[in-house]
Design an enzyme around this catalytic site. Structure first.
Site, PDB file in Angstrom:
ATOM      1  N   ARG A  35       0.789  -1.205  -0.011  1.00 32.33           N
ATOM      2  CA  ARG A  35       0.122  -0.009   0.023  1.00 32.33           C
ATOM      3  C   ARG A  35       0.798   1.333   0.048  1.00 32.33           C
ATOM      4  NH1 ARG A  35      -4.351   0.838   4.426  1.00 32.33           N
ATOM      5  NH2 ARG A  35      -5.172  -1.153   3.751  1.00 32.33           N
ATOM      6  N   HIS A  81      -7.580  -4.380  -7.942  1.00 36.36           N
ATOM      7  CA  HIS A  81      -7.490  -3.729  -6.822  1.00 36.36           C
ATOM      8  C   HIS A  81      -9.003  -3.699  -6.134  1.00 36.36           C
ATOM      9  CE1 HIS A  81      -4.971  -1.303  -4.346  1.00 36.36           C
ATOM     10  NE2 HIS A  81      -5.969  -0.327  -4.120  1.00 36.36           N
ATOM     11  N   TYR A 126     -17.279  12.418 -14.861  1.00 36.39           N
ATOM     12  CA  TYR A 126     -17.111  13.661 -15.714  1.00 36.39           C
ATOM     13  C   TYR A 126     -16.101  13.664 -16.321  1.00 36.39           C
ATOM     14  CZ  TYR A 126     -21.223  15.338 -12.853  1.00 36.39           C
ATOM     15  OH  TYR A 126     -22.475  15.236 -12.177  1.00 36.39           O
TER      16      TYR A 126
END
Length: 749
Positions: A35, A81, A126
């Site tokens: 991570r 993931h 968007y």
């Protein structure tokens, strides 16, 4: 550690301590390795690696059309993931921000945030994205046997364990991360400089030192282009240890009378800088600036305008102050903590980091060459079979037409392998032309030459090194650019003193009996004629400059101080000193003084004791004040009296019963604090009767003092004090009738 004891078929028993230790260790290792920390090989964290790989699988190369970011995020979290979509999208946005990454990996279309607020990006439904051209350096060799492939989280797909980076991306784009018990902060660097250092290491890996590498990589190279003002020694120490701090400073230029800031330190928000400067202006701590504007746009990503008050303002001094008090100068943390080739995290210096990456690159290139060599050998094997077929084309056709199982017959007749026989059987009729035989022979010659070349490289470490160097130089030429952050050694910025920022103007500080204070411009103000709150009236006043420190004394002998320009205007009724300071509940403010730090004043109590001290001894930053004058029990402090530097200065003391004493000021000791020495003698019987010292002032030759008895006063000149002359601590002489109930002393104006 105790062994696990089985309890039943589906349960086991173990100590809580053992379980907690194992669970926490597993979690810690997961955070460190999967991570928070980047790998030295490709410089990516797992989520970044998976995003880049998923985009390549979607065909989102730099030459393709942009695709909705939501599609990419969906593929990443659905296939590789299994975490939150918002965190995944934020990681993708970061790789697309040109002000965050030196060499962005993602080419974004839409609102991907701004330097003011990097997290102000639009929702993923968007925006659109594709891979940036630079990402090709991570993916170009992916399908060439260069990396290991591991199962994804559910075992249905394969994903690369690492990406075969052609450049040391771990330094070029850097990264930040916080793991369990460790963190990483790798600033971005210039591609050409890092490649130059790599080539230096390839040529002389053992002899090259970190200092020599720093000739190629002198400092980080931030995308925003701020100045790096750390000294060469500090930067060298930083790269030798792998950790430290880098001082950055904004770039600015003068345009007319305005100051234009064109670059800010890495990850500093322009809005925050303007807010910090505006805060100083509102607090009246920056009178040199009259206006601020943010004129940043697409053509000028950073353009902050600072308007000085006039052309007489020293702009260099102003900017030095802003560097010291705002984020226009900021330190960036550097901690080269990465996961190494052995899978373990660790902090490395510059040489160790590059040596380890070059080892990764050497392994990658070797695997790529071996993979290609296998392909070439296999193809040559097939071409040998095809050439045999062309040489015996009529017999081959006859066997294929007449035999039920032509493959074993061909293998036996011409000594072919199964692979060669299969390739012959799969030939199309159009490929039986004479021209095709020539093409095969030409392809075989080319592959033979390639095979020899690859084998020569694999057998010679020097040739392999030369190949790695040539590929690095090729990529540096293609993707490299000039340094943006220039190195300019500068001394540490110094904030101006508050008094230097304020225009020096004459002021009169006025204190009321209830402890309210204000400052009037000029020395012509008559404090007694000002308006006061109901039940309040004038107590004391002092004349000085707006840049000087005003000192206040309370009934307990504690002093308090603040700069005069911070006081409210005399146009108002002022504000209570208790709002600025924290005196004891029984304390009352009694006096005020103002002047230069070296100016001297006389401090005394009505018990008849006092001393001379410099005003700087009364200065303090403590809200609770500073104990200056020790006041005997039952006594009170007298107003602070300014001391003239006249050699013939005389101190005049008077008691409430009309005794007055004059002597040279030189007889009074100068102390830093304390009770002081006896100024005038008040016999014990007189003290019991209530007699006290009414006042003590200092007059110079040519000055007069006023001895007040209620509303009446007696004027005494310097020469008149001869009638009351004596030595310090004497009783003094009685004043004329009518002035034997003295209330105070003051200087005549």
């Amino acid at each position: 550690m105790s062994e696990i004891k089985p309890v039943s078929g589906d349960f086991e028993q173990q100590p809580l301590r053992t379980y907690a230790e194992r669970a926490y260790l597993d979690y810690a290792m997961y955070v460190v390795l999967d991570r928070a920390l980047p790998h030295v090989g490709d410089g990516l964290k797992p989520v970044q690696r998976r995003i880049v790989y998923a985009m390549s699988e979607l065909g989102l190369s730099a030459a393709s059309k942009h695709k909705k970011s939501a599609r990419t995020v969906g593929d990443v979290i659905g296939k590789f993931h299994p975490h939150g979509d918002s965190a995944c999208y934020e990681a993708m946005v970061l790789m697309a921000q040109p002000f965050s990454y030196r060499y962005p990996l993602v080419d974004g279309q839409g609102n991907f945030g701004s330097p003011d607020d990097p997290k102000s990006f639009a929702a993923m439904r968007y925006t659109e994205s594709r891979l940036a051209p630079y990402a090709k350096t991570l993916l170009a060799e992916l399908g060439q046997g260069t990396v290991e492939w591991v199962p994804n989280f559910d075992g249905t797909l394969k994903e690369p364990k690492l990406l075969p980076a052609r450049l040391p991306n771990v330094l070029l784009n850097g990264g930040q991360g916080i793991a369990v018990g460790m963190a990483t902060d790798i600033p971005p660097h210039n591609l050409r400089e890092v490649v130059s250092a790599c080539i230096r290491l390839l040529e002389a890996p053992k002899r090259t030192t970190v200092a020599e590498l720093c000739e190629h990589v002198p400092a980080p190279d931030f995308p925003g282009g701020p100045e790096i003002v750390s000294s060469r020694e500090d930067l060298l120490n930083l790269y030798e240890t792998g950790s430290g701090g880098i001082r950055q400073r904004a770039k600015w230029e003068k345009e007319g009378e305005e100051v234009i800031v064109t670059a800010l330190p890495h990850q500093v928000s322009p809005a925050k800088v303007l807010e910090q400067i505006a805060g100083q202006m509102q607090a009246k701590k920056l009178p040199w600036v009259t206006d601020l504007r943010d004129e940043s746009d697409h053509e000028h990503p950073t353009r902050l305008v600072i308007v000085p008050r006039s052309n007489r303002v020293d702009v260099d001094q102003l900017m030095d102050h802003l560097f010291a008090t705002t984020d226009l100068e900021k330190s960036a943390r550097m901690n080269l903590n990465v996961i190494g080739l052995d899978g373990r995290p660790g902090v490395r210096n510059l040489k160790d980091l590059l040596v380890e990456w070059l080892e990764f690159r050497r392994r990658t290139v070797t695997r790529r060459l071996e993979f290609r060599l296998d392909q070439v050998v296999d193809r040559l094997h097939i071409l040998d079979g095809l050439l045999i077929a062309y040489l015996n084309i009529d017999e081959v056709i006859h066997i294929i037409r007449t035999e039920d199982e032509p493959k074993p017959v061909l293998m036996e007749r011409f000594g072919l392998t199964g692979t060669q026989a299969e390739a012959i059987l799969e030939l199309k009729l159009r490929h039986l032309a004479k021209l095709e035989e020539m093409k095969i022979q030409g392809e075989k010659d080319e592959l033979e030459a390639e095979r020899k070349q690859i084998e020569a490289i694999l057998e010679s470490p020097k040739k392999l090194t030369r190949l790695i160097r040539d590929e690095l130089m090729e990529d540096a030429e293609k993707y490299g650019d000039e340094r943006r952050s220039q190195l300019v050694e500068r001394s540490a910025a110094q904030a101006l003193k508050e008094t230097d920022l304020v225009p020096s103007e004459p002021v009169t500080v006025v204190l009321s009996e209830n402890g309210w204070v204000r400052a009037a411009k000029g020395h012509d103000t008559k404090p007694e004629e000002l308006n006061y709150r109901a039940g309040d009236e004038f107590l004391a006043a002092a004349r000085g400059r707006s840049t000087q420190t005003a000192c206040f004394l309370d009934s307990n002998g504690r002093s308090y101080s603040l700069i005069a320009h911070e006081l409210p205007s005399a146009r108002s009724l002022g504000e209570p000193l208790t709002g600025r300071f924290s005196p004891k509940s029984d304390a009352v403010f009694k006096s005020v003084a103002i002047g230069a730090p070296e100016d001297r004043v006389l401090m005394a109590s009505d018990a008849g004791y006092g001393f001379v001290t410099q005003l700087e001894n009364l200065h303090t930053r403590q809200k609770a004040g500073k104990q200056m004058l020790t006041v005997p029990a039952g006594s009170d402090v007298l107003p602070i009296a300014p001391v003239t530097e006249d050699e013939e200065a005389v101190i005049v003391c008077a008691t409430t019963e009309g005794y007055l004493l004059a002597y040279y000021l030189s007889e009074v000791p100068e102390l830093a604090k304390g009770k002081g020495n006896k100024l005038i003698n008040i016999p014990p019987k007189a003290k019991k009767a209530g007699e006290k010292m009414a006042g003590a002032i200092v007059i110079a030759a040519g000055e007069d003092c006023l001895v007040w008895a209620g509303q009446r006063y007696l004027r005494l000149g310097w020469a008149d004090t001869e009638n009351y002359w004596g030595e310090r601590a004497q009783r003094g002489r009685k004043l004329p009738r009518g002035f034997q109930k003295v209330t105070r002393l003051s200087l005549a104006e």
